[in-house]
Write a protein that holds these residues in place. Structure first.
Motif, PDB file in Angstrom:
ATOM      1  N   VAL A  13       0.857  -1.184   0.000  1.00 50.08           N
ATOM      2  CA  VAL A  13       0.000   0.000   0.000  1.00 50.08           C
ATOM      3  C   VAL A  13       0.893   1.233   0.000  1.00 50.08           C
ATOM      4  O   VAL A  13       1.710   1.409   0.910  1.00 50.08           O
ATOM      5  CB  VAL A  13      -0.928   0.023   1.231  1.00 50.08           C
ATOM      6  N   THR A  23      -6.890   0.154   4.450  1.00 47.16           N
ATOM      7  CA  THR A  23      -6.743  -0.894   3.440  1.00 47.16           C
ATOM      8  C   THR A  23      -5.738  -1.939   3.905  1.00 47.16           C
ATOM      9  O   THR A  23      -5.987  -3.152   3.818  1.00 47.16           O
ATOM     10  CB  THR A  23      -6.297  -0.279   2.107  1.00 47.16           C
ATOM     11  N   VAL A 201      -1.768  -1.138  -4.006  1.00 44.73           N
ATOM     12  CA  VAL A 201      -2.809  -0.122  -3.884  1.00 44.73           C
ATOM     13  C   VAL A 201      -2.121   1.225  -3.692  1.00 44.73           C
ATOM     14  O   VAL A 201      -1.249   1.350  -2.821  1.00 44.73           O
ATOM     15  CB  VAL A 201      -3.741  -0.389  -2.686  1.00 44.73           C
ATOM     16  N   CYS A 203      -2.687   4.896  -2.533  1.00 45.71           N
ATOM     17  CA  CYS A 203      -3.532   5.870  -1.828  1.00 45.71           C
ATOM     18  C   CYS A 203      -2.687   7.121  -1.612  1.00 45.71           C
ATOM     19  O   CYS A 203      -2.358   7.469  -0.478  1.00 45.71           O
ATOM     20  CB  CYS A 203      -4.025   5.296  -0.500  1.00 45.71           C
ATOM     21  N   ASP A 368      -8.636   0.726 -11.773  1.00 47.68           N
ATOM     22  CA  ASP A 368      -7.893  -0.530 -11.761  1.00 47.68           C
ATOM     23  C   ASP A 368      -6.915  -0.570 -12.927  1.00 47.68           C
ATOM     24  O   ASP A 368      -7.276  -0.240 -14.060  1.00 47.68           O
ATOM     25  CB  ASP A 368      -8.854  -1.720 -11.874  1.00 47.68           C
ATOM     26  N   LEU A 377      -4.282  -0.894  -8.020  1.00 46.31           N
ATOM     27  CA  LEU A 377      -5.514  -0.125  -7.875  1.00 46.31           C
ATOM     28  C   LEU A 377      -5.140   1.273  -7.411  1.00 46.31           C
ATOM     29  O   LEU A 377      -4.460   1.434  -6.396  1.00 46.31           O
ATOM     30  CB  LEU A 377      -6.466  -0.776  -6.871  1.00 46.31           C
ATOM     31  N   ILE A 397     -11.743  -2.103  -1.230  1.00 48.69           N
ATOM     32  CA  ILE A 397     -10.541  -2.291  -2.034  1.00 48.69           C
ATOM     33  C   ILE A 397     -10.064  -3.733  -1.962  1.00 48.69           C
ATOM     34  O   ILE A 397      -9.692  -4.335  -2.985  1.00 48.69           O
ATOM     35  CB  ILE A 397      -9.444  -1.311  -1.576  1.00 48.69           C
ATOM     36  N   LEU A 401      -9.721  -6.280  -5.243  1.00 48.56           N
ATOM     37  CA  LEU A 401      -8.439  -6.860  -5.650  1.00 48.56           C
ATOM     38  C   LEU A 401      -8.394  -8.368  -5.496  1.00 48.56           C
ATOM     39  O   LEU A 401      -7.766  -9.065  -6.300  1.00 48.56           O
ATOM     40  CB  LEU A 401      -7.303  -6.228  -4.842  1.00 48.56           C
TER      41      LEU A 401
END
Length: 412
Positions: A13, A23, A201, A203, A368, A377, A397, A401
């Protein structure tokens, strides 16, 4: 000599704000290995740690959208999380106050949205609103009892602790410089070495569009940074506010307007306004990055916003630069507050996604890049109420995924 192996995780992440941490926590709960990579030396340093700390009810958002669904769920879950971990919070309710007749149709639309979203809302007349806030002025109001307050930085830090406790890793002061998709994983390039994730991911908040481009995807938006400044109330003015007092928002903008909030520490502040920041992390007029600012004002979407809403923008700038102008905005709902009652109380920067045609993206936006191993993502629009909605966003999320669905924390 054998070189150490590049660390590998089921999920990496990028970003240590509350959405990234929620997440990572959702991932860790499934037993998967996870690492959070954050560029700043501490967690929650930007949007998460510099907002009004309101636990939103989900009243405002268009029914059927991500914000509506996830904020309503997140309101209850945030309260439950704070209760479980003994974090400061209070479910104090709020008033949304109409001060002019032309605001009444917009207030009626909020009642409709509240009913559609499953949010308890009570319509009040002048006498009814003063039962909750004796010093407020208006012609009608809505009382939303589920709204609350907390400290989102503490919530984020607790999530970071839980990620580590559950076997995950949190890497601070580690800026990501690139993302390379491969057949079986993603290489996350950082200033202090690579990290491998089977999936990633992003963010990235104020930098999410730049990180998307670094991964080779056109995000379709640009992040425009809007600074929101807060004014602290004197002890005298603080006594005029019991909880949360909001105006009826302008539907043309995703901002909720200048509101008065009594925080969990007992201090009362009003804000935020919405001023174009002069840098991505432009928390004051003195923080200027010419290259970033020029890129912002040259963006076609920003030019269209400026052309259509220049009066609104100048009004926000005036309130930023003039305490007298700011107090006039507050006096619409709280007429007894004086300019002498206000003092600077910090600022936040909202990472607002804007399309090239000037549309301000109003809902959360996920993009995505691939599926399965080697996929990324991108979270490309997660301003308010993302802090409130963070726990269900994390589960959303995870499901997107991996296909795995986990129960909310309060039901686990």
């Amino acid at each position: 000599m054998t070189l150490p192996a590049t660390p590998r995780f089921d999920m990496v992440v990028v970003g240590g704000g509350i959405v990234g941490l929620a997440t990572a926590h959702a991932v860790a709960r499934t037993g998967r290995s996870v690492a959070v990579v954050e560029r700043e030396p501490r967690l929650a340093d930007h949007q998460t740690g510099n907002n009004s700390n309101v636990i939103h009810s989900g009243l405002y958002y268009a029914p059927g959208g991500l914000k509506a669904r996830l904020a309503v769920a997140g309101c209850a879950e945030t309260v439950a999380f704070c209760r479980e971990h003994d974090l400061p919070h209070e479910v104090c309710g709020k008033l949304v106050v109409a001060t002019e007749p032309e605001e009444l149709p917009r207030m009626a639309e909020l009642v409709r949205r509240g009913a559609a979203n499953g949010v308890e809302v009570h319509e009040l007349d002048r006498d009814g609103m003063r039962v909750h806030e004796p010093h407020v002025r208006g012609i009608a109001a809505l009382h939303v009892p589920s709204t609350g307050i907390c400290d989102y930085r503490l919530v984020a830090e607790k999530l970071g602790e839980l990620v580590t406790k559950e076997g995950g890793e949190v890497h601070l002061g580690r800026a990501v410089t690139g993302l390379v998709r491969r057949r079986d994983d993603v290489v996350v390039r950082t200033e202090s070495g690579d990290v491998l994730g089977t999936q990633v991911v992003v963010c990235g908040g104020l930098r999410c569009d730049e990180l998307a481009k670094a991964a080779g995807v056109d995000p379709g938006i640009r992040i425009i940074p809007f600074r929101g400044e807060y004014s602290g109330f004197s002890e005298r003015a603080s006594a005029l506010v019991k909880g949360l007092i909001y105006p009826v928002p302008d539907p043309a903008f995703p901002f909720l307007g200048v509101h008065a909030t009594r925080g969990v520490d007992g201090h009362v502040h009003a804000g935020p306004n919405a001023v174009l920041a002069l840098a991505r992390e432009g928390y004051s007029w003195g923080t200027v990055k010419p290259k970033e600012f020029l890129a912002t004002i040259a963006y076609p979407g920003m030019l269209r916003i400026a052309k259509e809403h220049w009066r609104y923008g100048f009004g926000e700038m005036h309130r930023s630069l003039s305490r007298k102008a700011m107090v006039k905005q507050i006096q619409r709902m709280l007429p007894e507050v004086a300019a002498s009652d206000l003092s600077p109380a910090g600022a936040g920067v909202r990472a607002q996604a804007v399309k090239a045609d000037g549309t301000l993206v109003d809902d959360f936006l996920f993009v995505d890049q691939g599926t399965g191993a080697g996929s990324i993502l991108h979270v490309l629009n997660a301003p308010s109420p993302a802090a409130t909605a963070a726990l269900p966003i994390g589960r959303e999320i995870l499901e997107r995924l991996t296909g795995e669905r986990i129960a909310p924390l309060e039901a686990a």
